[in-house]
Enzyme design. Structure first.
Site, mmCIF file in Angstrom:
data_model
loop_
_atom_site.group_PDB
_atom_site.id
_atom_site.type_symbol
_atom_site.label_atom_id
_atom_site.label_comp_id
_atom_site.label_asym_id
_atom_site.label_seq_id
_atom_site.Cartn_x
_atom_site.Cartn_y
_atom_site.Cartn_z
ATOM 1 N N CYS A 123 3.062 -4.297 18.239
ATOM 2 C CA CYS A 123 2.957 -5.518 17.440
ATOM 3 C C CYS A 123 2.654 -5.126 15.985
ATOM 4 O O CYS A 123 1.911 -4.178 15.734
ATOM 5 C CB CYS A 123 1.848 -6.419 17.987
ATOM 6 S SG CYS A 123 2.182 -7.007 19.661
ATOM 7 N N GLY A 139 -4.241 -1.599 24.730
ATOM 8 C CA GLY A 139 -3.356 -1.664 25.881
ATOM 9 C C GLY A 139 -2.886 -3.054 26.213
ATOM 10 O O GLY A 139 -3.471 -4.049 25.782
ATOM 11 N N GLU A 140 -1.795 -3.109 26.968
ATOM 12 C CA GLU A 140 -1.265 -4.365 27.480
ATOM 13 C C GLU A 140 -1.542 -4.366 28.984
ATOM 14 O O GLU A 140 -0.942 -3.592 29.733
ATOM 15 C CB GLU A 140 0.247 -4.438 27.180
ATOM 16 C CG GLU A 140 1.031 -5.470 27.956
ATOM 17 C CD GLU A 140 0.449 -6.880 27.928
ATOM 18 O OE1 GLU A 140 0.003 -7.345 26.863
ATOM 19 O OE2 GLU A 140 0.434 -7.522 29.003
ATOM 20 N N SER A 152 -5.750 -11.002 28.532
ATOM 21 C CA SER A 152 -4.816 -11.341 27.456
ATOM 22 C C SER A 152 -3.536 -10.526 27.582
ATOM 23 O O SER A 152 -3.572 -9.307 27.722
ATOM 24 C CB SER A 152 -5.483 -11.067 26.109
ATOM 25 O OG SER A 152 -4.630 -11.444 25.057
ATOM 26 N N SER A 177 -0.849 -14.027 23.940
ATOM 27 C CA SER A 177 -0.756 -13.837 22.495
ATOM 28 C C SER A 177 0.547 -14.477 22.023
ATOM 29 O O SER A 177 1.617 -13.934 22.242
ATOM 30 C CB SER A 177 -0.765 -12.345 22.173
ATOM 31 O OG SER A 177 -1.970 -11.792 22.638
ATOM 32 N N LEU A 178 0.422 -15.631 21.417
ATOM 33 C CA LEU A 178 1.615 -16.379 21.015
ATOM 34 C C LEU A 178 1.985 -16.034 19.572
ATOM 35 O O LEU A 178 3.083 -15.555 19.306
ATOM 36 C CB LEU A 178 1.351 -17.877 21.190
ATOM 37 C CG LEU A 178 2.565 -18.804 21.137
ATOM 38 C CD1 LEU A 178 3.584 -18.443 22.205
ATOM 39 C CD2 LEU A 178 2.152 -20.268 21.300
ATOM 40 N N HIS A 179 1.104 -16.297 18.657
ATOM 41 C CA HIS A 179 1.238 -15.887 17.255
ATOM 42 C C HIS A 179 2.417 -16.481 16.499
ATOM 43 O O HIS A 179 2.630 -16.159 15.325
ATOM 44 C CB HIS A 179 1.273 -14.359 17.104
ATOM 45 C CG HIS A 179 0.081 -13.652 17.694
ATOM 46 N ND1 HIS A 179 -1.182 -14.190 17.713
ATOM 47 C CD2 HIS A 179 -0.027 -12.435 18.292
ATOM 48 C CE1 HIS A 179 -2.013 -13.333 18.300
ATOM 49 N NE2 HIS A 179 -1.335 -12.275 18.666
ATOM 50 N N ASN A 232 -7.429 -9.605 11.322
ATOM 51 C CA ASN A 232 -8.246 -8.486 10.880
ATOM 52 C C ASN A 232 -7.286 -7.505 10.225
ATOM 53 O O ASN A 232 -6.445 -6.921 10.912
ATOM 54 C CB ASN A 232 -8.892 -7.801 12.088
ATOM 55 C CG ASN A 232 -10.294 -8.298 12.356
ATOM 56 O OD1 ASN A 232 -11.140 -8.266 11.475
ATOM 57 N ND2 ASN A 232 -10.527 -8.751 13.557
ATOM 58 N N CYS A 274 -8.772 -4.495 17.372
ATOM 59 C CA CYS A 274 -8.163 -3.583 18.347
ATOM 60 C C CYS A 274 -7.672 -2.278 17.748
ATOM 61 O O CYS A 274 -6.808 -2.260 16.887
ATOM 62 C CB CYS A 274 -6.954 -4.246 18.975
ATOM 63 S SG CYS A 274 -7.218 -5.941 19.372
HETATM 64 N N1 SAH Z 1 -2.051 -6.559 24.859
HETATM 65 C C1 SAH Z 1 -2.834 -7.755 24.993
HETATM 66 C C2 SAH Z 1 -4.271 -7.574 24.505
HETATM 67 C C3 SAH Z 1 -4.305 -7.270 23.063
HETATM 68 S S1 SAH Z 1 -5.703 -7.479 22.071
HETATM 69 C C4 SAH Z 1 -2.167 -8.874 24.215
HETATM 70 O O1 SAH Z 1 -1.223 -8.618 23.516
HETATM 71 O O2 SAH Z 1 -2.579 -10.012 24.358
HETATM 72 C C5 SAH Z 1 -6.190 -9.139 22.053
HETATM 73 C C6 SAH Z 1 -5.682 -10.026 20.948
HETATM 74 O O3 SAH Z 1 -5.928 -9.522 19.613
HETATM 75 C C7 SAH Z 1 -4.179 -10.270 21.028
HETATM 76 O O4 SAH Z 1 -3.955 -11.634 20.884
HETATM 77 C C8 SAH Z 1 -3.657 -9.491 19.849
HETATM 78 O O5 SAH Z 1 -2.399 -9.988 19.462
HETATM 79 C C9 SAH Z 1 -4.756 -9.702 18.839
HETATM 80 N N2 SAH Z 1 -4.796 -8.748 17.727
HETATM 81 C C10 SAH Z 1 -4.471 -7.441 17.716
HETATM 82 N N3 SAH Z 1 -4.666 -6.892 16.517
HETATM 83 C C11 SAH Z 1 -5.148 -7.879 15.726
HETATM 84 C C12 SAH Z 1 -5.564 -7.942 14.363
HETATM 85 N N4 SAH Z 1 -5.506 -6.865 13.586
HETATM 86 N N5 SAH Z 1 -6.024 -9.119 13.900
HETATM 87 C C13 SAH Z 1 -6.090 -10.209 14.688
HETATM 88 N N6 SAH Z 1 -5.727 -10.219 15.975
HETATM 89 C C14 SAH Z 1 -5.245 -9.067 16.494
#
Ligand code: SAH
Length: 351
Positions: free
Chosen positions: A113, A161-162, A193, A216-218, A292, A335
């Site tokens: 991502c 991790g996922e 998640s 994680s939709l975003h 972040n 993360c």
């Molecule tokens: N692989 C899983 C868990 C990831 S971490 C997933 O994708 O859901 C948990 C959440 O933090 C996810 O929604 C991820 O997209 C988000 N995330 C990762 N890095 C981030 C960052 N720098 N700022 C904000 N959210 C972040």
């Protein structure tokens, strides 16, 4: 690497002890010790020869706390070292209702991502169920907890991790961590998640583990989502929503969407309005997070004011939504940030 004793359920330990000609109570002894976060060599009452045999096959301490950083707000960031020298991160956050630990399911991540530090070096390897569990046992013990009186009350699978890319071990971990007689954290206090691996979401709906499923939709549009999440090329939002509905049908649990606000990518008023049309009437909750910022990535977050404005549109549209307060930012709370900083020459994370 030797095997991980924490991979075994209580029944597994009973079999191991029976095969080794040990009395029945030995399994209780081992299980109690492990659940208290003890190393094999520290569990009291185990006879020397059996202990020595165990240590030939199993890692004494598969997950070792190597470093703990404490933020001004009390959030603790953990750096764990695995038996093969790999490193994963964890976080412990204190809330009014208890303490939530964020655990990792893989070393690195292959989802790549655009905003996330965990994917920077790709996937290194999966964690075993016992390695995921040992993170919880170690932190609970360090925070003064026992299985009877837990210091860690809630879990989020949101470290590196996922989870659904390591499906079998994640499901096994969930069974171990929720098992009665063990550390026994209720599924209702666990959030898993995923970036939206639809086939695994459908499998998970059938497992009968009613955790809080978080996606994680975003972004409300497939095209824009694919710009920040490569996995969106494989799985469409419509299919994710169908899989979420299936989860709701099977477990009665409403599901949660994570939405990290990124300036110029997904944080305009139009995105909020699109999100309302997409999610209105569904049994779901939206968690907004201000990005972040990760120094290796060029993306920027939004101001607090902009985040509240986005939240306002969702609420006015009838969605259940919250803006997560930012905690632990001064210790590389996002993360993969701390691990990335340690791999890159042992520098402390940037303020
Ligand atoms: N692989 C899983 C868990 C990831 S971490 C997933 O994708 O859901 C948990 C959440 O933090 C996810 O929604 C991820 O997209 C988000 N995330 C990762 N890095 C981030 C960052 N720098 N700022 C904000 N959210 C972040």
């Amino acid at each position: 690497m030797k095997r991980v004793l924490q991979d075994l359920s209580f029944e597994g330990l009973q079999e191991l002890c029976a095969e080794s000609g040990e009395p029945k109570f030995r399994a209780d002894q081992l299980y109690k010790g492990l659940m208290r976060g003890r190393r094999i060599s520290e569990i009291p009452g185990v006879p020397k020869p059996f202990r020595a045999r165990l240590l030939e096959t199993f890692e004494d301490e598969p997950v070792r706390i190597r470093e703990v950083l404490t933020a001004a707000d009390g959030t603790e960031k953990y750096l764990f070292e695995l038996a093969d020298g790999n490193i994963v991160e964890g976080v412990l956050m204190s809330y009014k209702y208890g303490r939530t630990q964020c655990v990792s399911t893989q070393v690195g991540c292959r989802m790549n991502c655009a905003f996330c530090a965990s994917g920077l070096g790709g996937l290194v390897r999966d964690l075993s169920a016992g390695e995921i569990l040992a993170q919880v046992l170690a932190v609970n013990a360090r925070a003064g907890g026992t299985p009877e009186k837990r210091a860690v009350t809630n879990l989020v699978l949101m470290g590196s991790g996922e989870p659904f890319d390591n499906y079998g071990n994640t499901v096994r971990f969930l069974r171990l961590v929720t098992a009665e007689g063990g550390i026994c954290i209720s599924p209702r206090n666990i959030s898993l998640s995923t970036c939206g691996l639809v086939p695994r979401m459908l499998d998970f709906a059938e497992e009968g583990i009613p955790v809080n499923l978080t996606v994680s939709l975003h972004s409300p549009s497939d095209e824009e989502r694919a710009r920040i999440m490569p996995v969106a090329r494989a799985y469409k939002i419509a299919d994710i929503l169908r899989a979420c509905d299936r989860y709701f049908e099977r477990t009665g649990r409403r599901y949660i969407f994570e939405y990290s606000l990124i300036a110029g990518e997904n944080a305009d008023r139009a995105h909020a309005e699109q999100l309302v049309s997409l999610l209105r009437g569904r049994p779901c909750h939206v968690n907004l997070i201000r990005l972040n910022e990760v120094k290796e990535k060029s993306l920027a977050g939004v101001s607090e004011k902009e985040a509240y404005r986005f939240l306002g549109v969702l609420e006015k549209g009838g969605l259940s939504a919250t803006l997560r307060r930012q905690i632990g930012a001064d210790i590389g709370g996002a993360c993969g940030q701390l691990r990335a900083s340690r791999l890159g020459g042992n520098q402390p994370p940037e303020e």
